[in-house]
Every structure is written in C-alpha cells, then in structure tokens.
Design an enzyme around this catalytic site. Structure first.
Site, PDB file in Angstrom:
ATOM      1  N   ASP A 171      -4.873   9.154  16.026  1.00  0.00           N
ATOM      2  CA  ASP A 171      -5.262   8.851  14.645  1.00  0.00           C
ATOM      3  C   ASP A 171      -5.894   7.464  14.556  1.00  0.00           C
ATOM      4  O   ASP A 171      -5.562   6.672  13.672  1.00  0.00           O
ATOM      5  CB  ASP A 171      -4.055   8.951  13.715  1.00  0.00           C
ATOM      6  CG  ASP A 171      -4.466   9.095  12.248  1.00  0.00           C
ATOM      7  OD1 ASP A 171      -5.614   9.522  12.004  1.00  0.00           O
ATOM      8  OD2 ASP A 171      -3.658   8.783  11.357  1.00  0.00           O
ATOM      9  N   GLY A 181       4.684   7.265   3.078  1.00  0.00           N
ATOM     10  CA  GLY A 181       5.486   6.409   2.227  1.00  0.00           C
ATOM     11  C   GLY A 181       4.799   5.088   1.960  1.00  0.00           C
ATOM     12  O   GLY A 181       3.638   4.883   2.312  1.00  0.00           O
ATOM     13  N   GLY A 231       0.825  -1.204   0.000  1.00  0.00           N
ATOM     14  CA  GLY A 231       0.000   0.000   0.000  1.00  0.00           C
ATOM     15  C   GLY A 231       0.853   1.245   0.000  1.00  0.00           C
ATOM     16  O   GLY A 231       2.077   1.191   0.170  1.00  0.00           O
ATOM     17  N   GLN A 232       0.201   2.394  -0.171  1.00  0.00           N
ATOM     18  CA  GLN A 232       0.883   3.676  -0.216  1.00  0.00           C
ATOM     19  C   GLN A 232       0.172   4.634   0.720  1.00  0.00           C
ATOM     20  O   GLN A 232      -1.030   4.840   0.599  1.00  0.00           O
ATOM     21  CB  GLN A 232       0.880   4.251  -1.632  1.00  0.00           C
ATOM     22  CG  GLN A 232       1.557   5.602  -1.766  1.00  0.00           C
ATOM     23  CD  GLN A 232       3.063   5.502  -1.645  1.00  0.00           C
ATOM     24  OE1 GLN A 232       3.663   4.554  -2.150  1.00  0.00           O
ATOM     25  NE2 GLN A 232       3.681   6.460  -0.962  1.00  0.00           N
ATOM     26  N   GLY A 233       0.890   5.195   1.675  1.00  0.00           N
ATOM     27  CA  GLY A 233       0.304   6.134   2.613  1.00  0.00           C
ATOM     28  C   GLY A 233       0.966   7.487   2.518  1.00  0.00           C
ATOM     29  O   GLY A 233       1.884   7.704   1.719  1.00  0.00           O
ATOM     30  N   LYS A 250       7.792  -0.526   6.339  1.00  0.00           N
ATOM     31  CA  LYS A 250       7.299   0.818   6.038  1.00  0.00           C
ATOM     32  C   LYS A 250       8.492   1.681   5.649  1.00  0.00           C
ATOM     33  O   LYS A 250       9.363   1.976   6.473  1.00  0.00           O
ATOM     34  CB  LYS A 250       6.569   1.424   7.231  1.00  0.00           C
ATOM     35  CG  LYS A 250       6.013   2.819   6.939  1.00  0.00           C
ATOM     36  CD  LYS A 250       5.518   3.518   8.198  1.00  0.00           C
ATOM     37  CE  LYS A 250       4.234   2.926   8.707  1.00  0.00           C
ATOM     38  NZ  LYS A 250       3.672   3.714   9.831  1.00  0.00           N
TER      39      LYS A 250
END
Length: 652
Positions: free
Chosen positions: A459, A346, A341-343, A362
C-alpha cells in the site's frame, strides 16, 4: 544473568561487476586473517587496517573490551567475531560492509573510510534494553544509576590510553548492585570520547530511565549497565552508601570454547520467544478481560528482540506496552483538538507523554473488521524492522475494547500534503524532492532485500510516506504488509484484494498476485506524482488523457518529458536528473512484472551519475481509466505518524 548477543550485518548494494565483488571479498578475508593478531599485539588492543586499492579497498578496525588484558584471549575474541559475522551472513552477502555490536570484541569493515571518521557523528546508535523496570524507590535508584553512568563515562574519557572504565552502584536498599562499563576506541581524544559517550547517554530519557539495564553503541564508543556483574576484575569506581562486594574474579560471562564460540549463545533463542509469546498473551482478549476492572497498571515493557536469526538486520526497538489511561492523558481524552486525521482503520491523534515526548497515536476503529489484523501486523512488523526511512513504532495498547499503536510524532505530516498543493509544493525544491525519492527507494530496498524477513508493503502511496522535521521520508502503515522468508518473495491472495487503486500493479489488481515487483510498480507511480504534482487517480488533471501513467508515456514518446514536470521545479536547472527519474518511473510501471527493475536496480540508477537506464516499453494501464476509488479496507487520509531510524545502508 540473561546473556544477549546481538550481531548486526549491514548489507548493502552489490558491486556492479562480479569480478570487483570477488576482489573486495578477497580483501575482506585478508583483513580477517590479519586483524586478530594486530589487535592483540597492540598495547591498547586496538587496530585498524586498510587493504586493497579503490574501488575495492577495505577499511577495517577492531578492539577488545578493556578488561580483556590477555593478548591470546584478545586475538581469539576478534577471530571469533569475524567467524560469527561470516557464519551469520549468507554466503552471497559475505563481502558487504559489516559491523558487529554487543560482543566483547567489536569488528567493523567497510568500503568507506571508517578509520578517518573519528567522531562518527552520523552513526546511528544501536541499543538493547533490559525488558525489566526498576522496582522499589524508583526515583532514588534511577538517580543513582544516572550518576553511575555519568561518572563511568567521565572516567573512561579521561582514562588514557585505553579510554575504558567500569563502575558499580549500591543503592543502600534491597535493589541489587548495578554494574557499568564505558569504552571508546583508544584513538579518540578525551574530548571526542566524552562527546561520543554523552551523545549515547542522551538516549536515556524519562521513558527509558527506569530500565534495569541497557547497551548502547556506535562504532567509536559504547556503554552498558546491568544489575549483575558482566566484566572481569573489581569496579574502577563505586557509587552508593554501602561498601560493595567485589565483582567475582570469574564473572558470569559466556565461557569461551574452541573457535571462541559461547555455549550461552542459545539462551536468547530460548528466552526471547517466551518473552514475545508473553506479550501476545498480555495483548490477548482473554487477558484484557482479566485485567478489566483492576486499577490501571504502570507502563509495562517487553524486549522485542526476536530470535537470533530475525534480529540480524536491524537493531531492537525500545518497545513499550502502554496503559489506556496513559493514552487518555496524553491526548486529553482523544480530544478533537489533538486529532491529526481520520483513516479507514480509525483516527490518529497527537499526544504528549509526561516526559515531554511528542507521540502520534493510531486508535483503531472498533467497527473495523480488519482492525485487529492490522494492529497485529504493524506490531509484529515494525517492532522488528528499523531503518532511517521506515516509521518508528514506540509501543501499543490493548485494553478493554481499545487497540492502539503509538508512534514517534512527525511534524510535517505526509508527502501528499505537500506535492498535491501548489502553495506547499513551493517549499520543496528539486534537491529535496530528489532526496525524498531516494529515501523512499532505500526504505523499500531494506524491506525487500536487507531485512532477513522480506516484506512487501502492498500500500505504498504519498499519504503513507511521512516526513520528519528535516523532510526526510518515512514509509508508514504496515497494516496490509506481507512477510516472506529470504527465499520467497511472491504470493497471492485468496481473499479480497486490498490496497489503493491507482497504485496497484495490474497482476495484483486482476489476479491477486503480489510480489516485491508490486511495490516497485507503486514506487513508479509515486515518482510520477512527485514530479508532476498530479494524482494518478485523478484523470481530469491530465487533460483528456486516461491517467497520469498514460500521460507520462505519451510525453516521453514525443520527447516532451519536461511538460510532465511541475513548473515550480524549473526543469532547466536539473533536467538530466529529472529525465532520469521519469525514465526510472516508467520502467517501474511496466505491465509485466519481469520487465520492472528491482529496488536494488532502482537505487543503483538513482545514485549513479554514469549508469544509463534502459529504454522503457509501453507501461501498464495505458488503455485503462483509473477512477478515484480505493479498496474498502485501506486507510486513506493523510496524517503524520512517525519514523524509524536505523543504520544507513550505503553502497561501498
């Protein structure tokens, strides 16, 4: 020899009535008075005790290390362990279940029947690892250490009635002699003892095998090995080609003084901060530049135990500093095929270490202005925090321009991958969803209360709840988290508000004020999303209503709460539990923080079949339309990183 004394106090939910807590506390004191004498009077220096009546009954046990043969020394040792537990535990938490590890005379007491649970298969192991790696002929020495441990464990299991053995190994090289010890509680059979110890040996995988020492414990058994003598008398078995010098008759152990207190208990307080400081020096930009151009080094390790007052709430993790080349090899040079995945910070990649261990990596984006801040936050926080419902950090890499966090891989991605997809929701029945809600609540409870440093996540959302192979939830992504001392659980930011809109408490979004009640608000939104399968930030999914919170409140007010629950859950089957969860969620999203429950209250309400939650008031954001926006420095994509396991925190 580095002396490490580690005491874990498992603090759990407070009893609902102060009077009951006083009775339980009185029973604990009776146990503390009786067990030292009873243990020393036993031929095998092992004793159990049951004091009081339900619901305030106390179950306790204690035993002395097998080479402590003197009755007086055993009694003093057990009394010293009780004294340490009471001294290290805040007075208001003195009456909670407690367990001591890594001491000569372990003590355990609980409101649960730990005495009859002889196999303790569900106990979470507690481990300390020597920060140094084997040098010299690593393959030979590691093989001999493994054989030493296998033989010591086998001897201990067959050594009736003590279930205790010691050993030593000489590699025939310049490597120092390695000493070992293994012990079970004497009430275990040979088979149960062997199974218990072999389970702990299984934790020494290819990654951890090169360590020069370790201690691994559960309630009923433990083993330890070190490259220096730490037990009395000569070893009971010997491994290696050379004859071994006998262990000294006066071994290098903490000297007992009045009250059983060791002078050397201060050593970790002096040594450990230096070790932690050395790690940050290793990860610093200056040292990175110094290393640049040199050959890639083998994996370096650091012992991430904190100061004595910081490690009371969780076992130390086996934390490693990885070389960049290891990360490249593990991910096939960060190939797209391995990308999970992409957050906002990064990308996350799936990887595999040479020993077969699957990991999630990560890789923080170099363009992210907050990247290093998040990197440092996660390293500092997760390396100290461990709980079965928190993500497990295995290590990090800081080399050249790379900032990398390494987690244990979780196969089932994140919670939003399931709850917002109609096809995948069908894979989660109500019992599993309820377990997920409870697991998240227990993870937050640990962060807010049972960790010595109070942690506010800031979060909490479905994409930051990861799921292991059995769909157990793990809270992840601590890049935005804040820590506080035990007496301070509120702050405010003078910088930009960070987090994810739709999950932010109103006082944080508008004024920058955050507290443990901010996380409670996010938890309430999360529960509503789990029940409904709708996103709070996607108002179009709630018809013409403003958002999910307002929609849920309208249905609750009209007595149509069942319309909120996704049709796949068949509300009629578990309607009482579902209604209670909606009630709790609406309490959590109250506009004023003071009106929201704490996570102690939430866990108590979720776990009790008789406790009736209060009637909620009109929630926050009732007249506010929530867009599908997120704060600019928040990671948004859903991907699976991984978990942390630690002791189960359960009410007595």
């Amino acid at each position: 020899m580095k002396v490490v004394v580690f005491l874990l106090v498992l603090a759990v939910l407070m009893a609902p009535f102060p009077a009951a807590a006083d009775v339980f506390c009185d029973n604990v004191k009776v146990v503390a008075d009786a067990l030292p004498k009873n243990t020393s009077a036993s031929p095998v220096h092992f004793a159990t005790s049951t004091v009081g009546q339900a619901p305030n009954v106390v179950y306790a046990m204690s035993f002395c290390r097998g080479d402590i043969v003197n009755d007086t020394a055993c009694a003093e040792c057990v009394a010293s362990t009780f004294a340490r537990i009471f001294r290290q535990t805040p007075p208001e938490r003195e009456c909670f279940d407690a367990a001591s590890y890594f001491l000569d005379c372990p003590v355990f007491y609980s409101g649960h029947n730990i005495i009859n649970n002889s196999t303790a298969d569900d106990d979470e192991p507690f481990a300390l690892w020597n920060p140094n790696n084997v040098t010299g002929d690593v393959r030979l020495i590691v093989g001999l250490i493994r054989q030493l441990l296998l033989d010591t464990v086998q001897m201990a299991a067959n050594a009736a009635p003590l279930r205790f053995a010691t050993g030593a190994m000489d590699s025939g090289t310049t490597f120092p002699v390695v000493y070992s010890i293994a012990q079970c509680t004497p009430d275990l059979s040979a088979g149960d003892c062997l199974a218990c110890l072999q389970r702990l040996l299984g934790m020494i995988n290819a990654t951890m095998a090169p360590r020069m020492g370790a201690q691994i414990h559960v309630i009923r058994c433990y083993f330890r090995y070190e490259s220096s003598p730490f037990f009395d008398n000569e070893p009971m078995l010997r491994i290696g080609p050379k004859s071994l010098a006998p262990a000294p008759s006066h071994p290098i152990l903490p000297t007992k003084h009045k009250g059983g207190i060791s002078k050397l208990w201060v050593i970790p307080i002096v040594v450990v901060p230096l070790v932690v400081a050395a790690f940050f020096f290793y990860c610093s930009p200056w040292f990175t530049r110094y290393r640049k151009g040199k050959a890639g080094s083998a994996r370096r390790t650091q012992d991430w135990q904190g100061e004595d007052d910081l490690v009371l709430d969780g076992k130390n993790s086996d934390f490693s500093v990885f070389d960049l080349q290891q990360m490249l090899d593990a991910t096939d040079n960060f190939s797209e095929e391995n990308k999970l995945g992409q957050g906002g910070f990064g990308a996350v990649y799936k990887g595999q270490l040479p020993d077969g261990l699957e990991i999630a990596i990560k890789r923080l984006a170099s363009h992210s202005g907050q990247g290093f801040t998040q990197f440092r936050n996660e390293v500092q926080l997760i390396a100290k925090l461990q709980h079965r419902n928190l993500v497990r950090l295995l290590g990090c890499c800081s080399q050249e321009e790379e900032k990398i966090l390494v987690y244990e891989y979780l196969p089932n991605k994140s919670l939003d991958f399931f709850i917002f997809d109609q096809d995948k929701r069908a894979l989660l029945d109500w019992s599993k969803l309820h377990a997920i809600i409870e697991g998240i609540a227990h993870g937050l409870l640990y962060l807010h209360k049972h960790s010595r440093l109070r942690v506010i996540h800031r979060d909490l959302k479905p994409s930051n709840i990861l799921l292991d192979g059995e769909m157990n939830p793990k809270i992840s992504d601590f890049g935005l988290a804040k820590i506080f001392s035990s007496n301070n659980t509120q702050g405010n930011t003078t910088k930009r508000v960070v987090g994810t809109y739709g999950y932010m408490a109103p006082e944080y979004a508008s004024e920058g004020i955050f507290s443990i009640k901010s996380d409670v608000f996010s938890f309430g939104v999360l529960v509503l999303e789990i029940l409904s399968g709708k996103r709070n930030s996607g108002s179009h999914q709630c018809g013409d209503f403003i958002n999910l919170i307002g929609y849920a409140w309208q249905l609750w007010e009209e007595g149509r709460w069942a319309d909120l629950v996704d049709a796949s859950l068949v509300p009629k089957t578990h309607s009482v539990e579902m209604m209670k969860c909606i009630n709790i969620a609406l309490l959590c999203v109250q506009e004023n923080a003071i009106d929201r429950p704490t996570m102690v209250d939430v866990v108590a309400m979720l776990s009790s079949e008789t406790m009736i939650p209060a009637e909620p008031k009109q929630p926050a954001y009732f007249n506010v339309r929530v867009g599908n926006e997120e704060a600019s420095i928040t990671a948004t994509d859903s991907y699976s990183i991984n978990d942390v396991t630690i002791s189960v925190t359960t009410p007595r």
